[in-house]
Design an enzyme around this catalytic site. Structure first.
Site, PDB file in Angstrom:
ATOM      1  N   ASP A  41       0.381   3.723  -6.123  1.00 61.61           N
ATOM      2  CA  ASP A  41      -0.143   3.668  -4.787  1.00 61.61           C
ATOM      3  C   ASP A  41       0.966   4.614  -4.172  1.00 61.61           C
ATOM      4  OD1 ASP A  41      -1.240   2.784  -2.332  1.00 61.61           O
ATOM      5  OD2 ASP A  41       0.352   1.557  -2.147  1.00 61.61           O
ATOM      6  N   ASP A  55       1.319   4.636  -0.128  1.00 59.92           N
ATOM      7  CA  ASP A  55       2.094   3.908   1.212  1.00 59.92           C
ATOM      8  C   ASP A  55       2.485   2.562   0.790  1.00 59.92           C
ATOM      9  OD1 ASP A  55       1.409   6.167   2.661  1.00 59.92           O
ATOM     10  OD2 ASP A  55      -0.628   5.652   2.852  1.00 59.92           O
TER      11      ASP A  55
END
Length: 212
Positions: free
Chosen positions: A39, A41
């Site tokens: 991922d 952020d």
């Protein structure tokens, strides 16, 4: 881009072809995964909501060391990221791409990026926790989902991994909900520890909610 336009477009994928991925990395063998997908952020970089400014990108603690450890073992690394700001009209593709390039400058280059530009209400098949981003990244790399690991900071990252048939590892932050930590099969306190867990050949998974 309107939500209707975004859902027609599907996920955005940047990166090498399958052949390019094989040339650019020593093939992971044995118990090592085909690929590790992260991922963006809150996992690789500090979460700045709807960020379209490369100057605001800051890496998370131990991210550089974690990426270096995987690349040293020949494991391709990629990014799978929800960017609903596009569908909401808050970000453009050019802004998402400029942030992508900055992350590559700081931590990469990554072998593949798969980005969902849709809003939650668009009902797409790529927005995590749906499996589409993970499957798209695996397809680009020629990786088998069952031999791929997804690392993220919230429950939707782990659920996307599970939906794709991949392994999920949760690295909690202050925004991670306690129930997400409790539900995760594998957790780690930081990225480098997560990568060490992944690289531990033949190591058993932790118990739900258990840190490694």
């Amino acid at each position: 881009m309107s939500g209707r336009d975004a859902i027609r477009e599907g996920p955005w994928v940047w990166g090498t072809t399958r052949a390019g991925a094989r040339r650019g990395h020593r093939r992971a063998t044995g118990a090592l995964p085909d690929a590790v997908l992260f991922d963006r952020d809150g996992t690789l970089v500090v979460d700045v909501p709807y960020n379209g400014d490369p100057a605001r990108v800051a890496v998370m603690p131990s991210a550089r060391a974690a990426m270096a450890a995987l690349r040293e073992r020949g494991v391709p690394v990629g990014v799978v990221s929800n960017q609903s700001g596009v569908g909401r009209g808050l970000l453009t593709r050019e802004q998402v791409d400029s942030v992508r390039l900055r992350v590559d400058d700081l931590l990469g280059p990554f072998a593949v990026w798969a980005v969902c530009p849709h809003r939650p209400e668009d009902g797409c098949g790529c927005r995590k926790p749906a499996p589409g981003l993970v499957l798209a990244a695996c397809e680009r790399l020629g990786a088998t989902p069952e031999r791929t690991v997804v690392v993220g900071d919230i429950g939707s990252d782990v659920r996307a991994a599970e939906a794709a048939g991949a392994r999920g590892v949760l690295v909690p932050t202050p925004v991670t909900r306690p129930e997400e930590v409790a539900a995760a099969a594998e957790t780690a306190p930081d990225l480098l520890t997560a990568v060490r867990l992944i690289l531990r050949a033949g190591g058993p998974p932790s118990e739900p909610g258990g840190a490694r």
